[in-house]
Design a protein around this motif. Structure first.
Motif, PDB file in Angstrom:
ATOM      1  N   LEU A  98      40.189  41.696  41.449  1.00 21.51           N
ATOM      2  CA  LEU A  98      40.661  40.393  41.907  1.00 21.51           C
ATOM      3  C   LEU A  98      40.521  40.261  43.422  1.00 21.51           C
ATOM      4  O   LEU A  98      40.932  41.144  44.173  1.00 21.51           O
ATOM      5  CB  LEU A  98      42.132  40.205  41.527  1.00 21.51           C
ATOM      6  CG  LEU A  98      42.795  38.895  41.984  1.00 21.51           C
ATOM      7  CD1 LEU A  98      42.208  37.719  41.230  1.00 21.51           C
ATOM      8  CD2 LEU A  98      44.302  38.973  41.778  1.00 21.51           C
ATOM      9  N   THR A  99      39.939  39.154  43.857  1.00 20.67           N
ATOM     10  CA  THR A  99      39.785  38.914  45.293  1.00 20.67           C
ATOM     11  C   THR A  99      40.694  37.774  45.733  1.00 20.67           C
ATOM     12  O   THR A  99      41.147  36.959  44.920  1.00 20.67           O
ATOM     13  CB  THR A  99      38.335  38.542  45.643  1.00 20.67           C
ATOM     14  OG1 THR A  99      38.028  37.267  45.023  1.00 20.67           O
ATOM     15  CG2 THR A  99      37.364  39.600  45.143  1.00 20.67           C
ATOM     16  N   ALA A 100      40.931  37.723  47.036  1.00 19.52           N
ATOM     17  CA  ALA A 100      41.735  36.634  47.581  1.00 19.52           C
ATOM     18  C   ALA A 100      41.081  35.290  47.308  1.00 19.52           C
ATOM     19  O   ALA A 100      41.763  34.291  47.060  1.00 19.52           O
ATOM     20  CB  ALA A 100      41.935  36.835  49.080  1.00 19.52           C
ATOM     21  N   GLU A 101      39.752  35.252  47.320  1.00 16.42           N
ATOM     22  CA  GLU A 101      39.053  33.989  47.076  1.00 16.42           C
ATOM     23  C   GLU A 101      39.248  33.518  45.644  1.00 16.42           C
ATOM     24  O   GLU A 101      39.405  32.321  45.392  1.00 16.42           O
ATOM     25  CB  GLU A 101      37.558  34.142  47.374  1.00 16.42           C
ATOM     26  CG  GLU A 101      36.769  32.847  47.296  1.00 16.42           C
ATOM     27  CD  GLU A 101      37.311  31.755  48.212  1.00 16.42           C
ATOM     28  OE1 GLU A 101      37.192  30.561  47.847  1.00 16.42           O
ATOM     29  OE2 GLU A 101      37.855  32.070  49.290  1.00 16.42           O
ATOM     30  N   MET A 102      39.229  34.454  44.678  1.00 23.02           N
ATOM     31  CA  MET A 102      39.507  34.083  43.287  1.00 23.02           C
ATOM     32  C   MET A 102      40.901  33.476  43.170  1.00 23.02           C
ATOM     33  O   MET A 102      41.100  32.468  42.488  1.00 23.02           O
ATOM     34  CB  MET A 102      39.418  35.310  42.379  1.00 23.02           C
ATOM     35  CG  MET A 102      38.041  35.850  42.142  1.00 23.02           C
ATOM     36  SD  MET A 102      38.150  37.341  41.105  1.00 23.02           S
ATOM     37  CE  MET A 102      36.448  37.918  41.180  1.00 23.02           C
ATOM     38  N   MET A 103      41.854  34.110  43.826  1.00 19.10           N
ATOM     39  CA  MET A 103      43.233  33.613  43.775  1.00 19.10           C
ATOM     40  C   MET A 103      43.342  32.245  44.428  1.00 19.10           C
ATOM     41  O   MET A 103      43.959  31.319  43.882  1.00 19.10           O
ATOM     42  CB  MET A 103      44.166  34.610  44.457  1.00 19.10           C
ATOM     43  CG  MET A 103      45.632  34.191  44.450  1.00 19.10           C
ATOM     44  SD  MET A 103      46.368  34.147  42.789  1.00 19.10           S
ATOM     45  CE  MET A 103      46.803  35.887  42.591  1.00 19.10           C
ATOM     46  N   ARG A 104      42.731  32.103  45.600  1.00 21.72           N
ATOM     47  CA  ARG A 104      42.798  30.838  46.336  1.00 21.72           C
ATOM     48  C   ARG A 104      42.175  29.699  45.534  1.00 21.72           C
ATOM     49  O   ARG A 104      42.747  28.604  45.425  1.00 21.72           O
ATOM     50  CB  ARG A 104      42.091  30.978  47.680  1.00 21.72           C
ATOM     51  CG  ARG A 104      42.126  29.707  48.534  1.00 21.72           C
ATOM     52  CD  ARG A 104      41.353  29.872  49.832  1.00 21.72           C
ATOM     53  NE  ARG A 104      41.911  30.917  50.674  1.00 21.72           N
ATOM     54  CZ  ARG A 104      41.330  32.083  50.916  1.00 21.72           C
ATOM     55  NH1 ARG A 104      40.157  32.364  50.361  1.00 21.72           N
ATOM     56  NH2 ARG A 104      41.894  32.971  51.699  1.00 21.72           N
ATOM     57  N   THR A 105      41.013  29.948  44.964  1.00 21.59           N
ATOM     58  CA  THR A 105      40.312  28.922  44.190  1.00 21.59           C
ATOM     59  C   THR A 105      41.121  28.496  42.971  1.00 21.59           C
ATOM     60  O   THR A 105      41.230  27.310  42.655  1.00 21.59           O
ATOM     61  CB  THR A 105      38.939  29.449  43.737  1.00 21.59           C
ATOM     62  OG1 THR A 105      38.169  29.802  44.887  1.00 21.59           O
ATOM     63  CG2 THR A 105      38.186  28.396  42.934  1.00 21.59           C
ATOM     64  N   THR A 106      41.702  29.488  42.297  1.00 23.46           N
ATOM     65  CA  THR A 106      42.501  29.206  41.107  1.00 23.46           C
ATOM     66  C   THR A 106      43.739  28.384  41.443  1.00 23.46           C
ATOM     67  O   THR A 106      44.046  27.381  40.778  1.00 23.46           O
ATOM     68  CB  THR A 106      42.911  30.519  40.417  1.00 23.46           C
ATOM     69  OG1 THR A 106      41.739  31.271  40.091  1.00 23.46           O
ATOM     70  CG2 THR A 106      43.701  30.243  39.146  1.00 23.46           C
ATOM     71  N   LEU A 107      44.456  28.802  42.467  1.00 19.60           N
ATOM     72  CA  LEU A 107      45.676  28.095  42.845  1.00 19.60           C
ATOM     73  C   LEU A 107      45.369  26.688  43.354  1.00 19.60           C
ATOM     74  O   LEU A 107      46.129  25.747  43.100  1.00 19.60           O
ATOM     75  CB  LEU A 107      46.442  28.881  43.905  1.00 19.60           C
ATOM     76  CG  LEU A 107      47.016  30.231  43.454  1.00 19.60           C
ATOM     77  CD1 LEU A 107      47.665  30.941  44.632  1.00 19.60           C
ATOM     78  CD2 LEU A 107      48.018  30.058  42.327  1.00 19.60           C
ATOM     79  N   ASP A 108      44.256  26.531  44.077  1.00 20.83           N
ATOM     80  CA  ASP A 108      43.919  25.223  44.633  1.00 20.83           C
ATOM     81  C   ASP A 108      43.690  24.190  43.534  1.00 20.83           C
ATOM     82  O   ASP A 108      44.121  23.043  43.647  1.00 20.83           O
ATOM     83  CB  ASP A 108      42.673  25.326  45.517  1.00 20.83           C
ATOM     84  CG  ASP A 108      42.388  24.035  46.274  1.00 20.83           C
ATOM     85  OD1 ASP A 108      43.357  23.366  46.693  1.00 20.83           O
ATOM     86  OD2 ASP A 108      41.209  23.684  46.432  1.00 20.83           O
ATOM     87  N   THR A 109      43.037  24.606  42.466  1.00 23.96           N
ATOM     88  CA  THR A 109      42.804  23.678  41.356  1.00 23.96           C
ATOM     89  C   THR A 109      44.025  23.543  40.461  1.00 23.96           C
ATOM     90  O   THR A 109      44.512  22.436  40.200  1.00 23.96           O
ATOM     91  CB  THR A 109      41.606  24.146  40.513  1.00 23.96           C
ATOM     92  OG1 THR A 109      40.424  24.154  41.316  1.00 23.96           O
ATOM     93  CG2 THR A 109      41.393  23.226  39.312  1.00 23.96           C
ATOM     94  N   ASN A 110      44.533  24.668  39.993  1.00 22.24           N
ATOM     95  CA  ASN A 110      45.556  24.636  38.949  1.00 22.24           C
ATOM     96  C   ASN A 110      46.947  24.234  39.437  1.00 22.24           C
ATOM     97  O   ASN A 110      47.711  23.628  38.675  1.00 22.24           O
ATOM     98  CB  ASN A 110      45.651  26.004  38.267  1.00 22.24           C
ATOM     99  CG  ASN A 110      44.372  26.387  37.547  1.00 22.24           C
ATOM    100  OD1 ASN A 110      43.393  25.651  37.559  1.00 22.24           O
ATOM    101  ND2 ASN A 110      44.364  27.543  36.930  1.00 22.24           N
ATOM    102  N   VAL A 111      47.270  24.568  40.675  1.00 20.53           N
ATOM    103  CA  VAL A 111      48.615  24.281  41.189  1.00 20.53           C
ATOM    104  C   VAL A 111      48.588  23.162  42.227  1.00 20.53           C
ATOM    105  O   VAL A 111      49.222  22.116  42.050  1.00 20.53           O
ATOM    106  CB  VAL A 111      49.270  25.539  41.801  1.00 20.53           C
ATOM    107  CG1 VAL A 111      50.708  25.229  42.211  1.00 20.53           C
ATOM    108  CG2 VAL A 111      49.228  26.695  40.825  1.00 20.53           C
ATOM    109  N   VAL A 112      47.845  23.373  43.306  1.00 22.08           N
ATOM    110  CA  VAL A 112      47.780  22.350  44.350  1.00 22.08           C
ATOM    111  C   VAL A 112      47.187  21.059  43.788  1.00 22.08           C
ATOM    112  O   VAL A 112      47.650  19.955  44.092  1.00 22.08           O
ATOM    113  CB  VAL A 112      46.956  22.846  45.557  1.00 22.08           C
ATOM    114  CG1 VAL A 112      46.879  21.765  46.637  1.00 22.08           C
ATOM    115  CG2 VAL A 112      47.568  24.122  46.136  1.00 22.08           C
ATOM    116  N   GLY A 113      46.189  21.198  42.921  1.00 23.84           N
ATOM    117  CA  GLY A 113      45.598  20.009  42.300  1.00 23.84           C
ATOM    118  C   GLY A 113      46.591  19.241  41.455  1.00 23.84           C
ATOM    119  O   GLY A 113      46.628  18.007  41.477  1.00 23.84           O
ATOM    120  N   THR A 114      47.414  19.969  40.715  1.00 22.01           N
ATOM    121  CA  THR A 114      48.454  19.323  39.905  1.00 22.01           C
ATOM    122  C   THR A 114      49.426  18.554  40.782  1.00 22.01           C
ATOM    123  O   THR A 114      49.790  17.405  40.484  1.00 22.01           O
ATOM    124  CB  THR A 114      49.202  20.387  39.074  1.00 22.01           C
ATOM    125  OG1 THR A 114      48.300  20.929  38.096  1.00 22.01           O
ATOM    126  CG2 THR A 114      50.410  19.791  38.370  1.00 22.01           C
TER     127      THR A 114
END
Length: 231
Positions: A98-114
């Motif tokens: 797991l990389t920081a970029e994977m985490m950032r991308t996931t959170l940006d769409t799934n959480v911040v996007g919501t």
């Protein structure tokens, strides 16, 4: 007739939920990042396409303006999501990969996007007589459940735990709305490279049921087709 917006609706669970809701007589907006894919999906199910990228402020604001101009909104389904830990070849990145970029991308769409979509559409929902918000979560967001699960995914479950927190806090802040998290089940979609064991028709059922909750329905809860899930 209820007016419903579904994000990430050009395929998978979002598209199937739109299909079922249109068939039930409701007006459905299908939000999609790609204009052409969204148009084709809307034509397929008889809904209305709107360009909506949950990671882009301008796109979300423009979508809210379009929906407002057409008469408003009763139900928001936050369905758009990604699983960055699974590559295009279906290889899963565990904790060591797991990389920081994977985490950032996931959170940006799934959480911040919501949150971005919720913020933009709240004024429309507040004008509805029976506003509903459905946040599509996952069974992997259950902290008590995932400890017994064999998955080693980190970013995706973390994002859905955060979505559940958004559900709880928004439900407290807006008691006049029905705001819930739902778990569709392990459904065969592009998100998991179609490894899920149930069909989109089965998975969309709980989304549709939550979208059509009445003013006396539950709020601030987390459930699947069989009932409440432990946090």
């Amino acid at each position: 007739m209820t007016t419903i917006l579904i994000t990430g609706a050009n395929k998978g669970l979002g598209l199937e939920a739109a299909r079922q809701l249109v068939a039930a007589g409701h007006k459905v907006w299908l939000g999609s990042r790609d204009v052409e894919r969204g148009r084709r999906a809307a034509e397929e199910v008889g809904g209305t396409a709107v360009q909506l990228d949950v990671t882009d402020d301008a796109s979300v604001a423009a979508a809210a303006e379009a929906v407002a101009a057409a008469g408003g909104l009763d139900v928001l389904v936050n369905n758009a999501g990604i699983q960055a830990e699974i590559t295009a070849k279906g290889v899963t990145a565990g904790p060591a990969e797991l990389t920081a970029e994977m985490m950032r991308t996931t959170l940006d769409t799934n959480v911040v996007g919501t949150v971005r979509v919720l913020h933009a559409f709240l004024p429309l929902l507040q004008r509805s007589e029976a506003p509903v918000v459905v946040n599509v979560s996952s069974g992997l967001a259950s902290l008590s459940g995932i400890s017994k699960h064999d998955t080693l995914l980190v970013a995706y479950p973390t994002s859905k735990v955060a979505v559940n927190m958004v559900t709880v806090q928004f439900a407290k802040a807006f008691p006049g709305m029905r705001i819930n998290s739902v778990e569709p089940g392990y459904t065969a979609t592009d998100l998991n490279h179609h490894k899920g064991f149930q069909s989109v028709e089965q998975g969309a059922k709980v989304i549709v049921e939550a979208a059509l909750l009445g003013p006396d329905g539950p709020t601030g809860e987390y459930f699947d087709a069989n009932g409440t899930i432990p946090w």
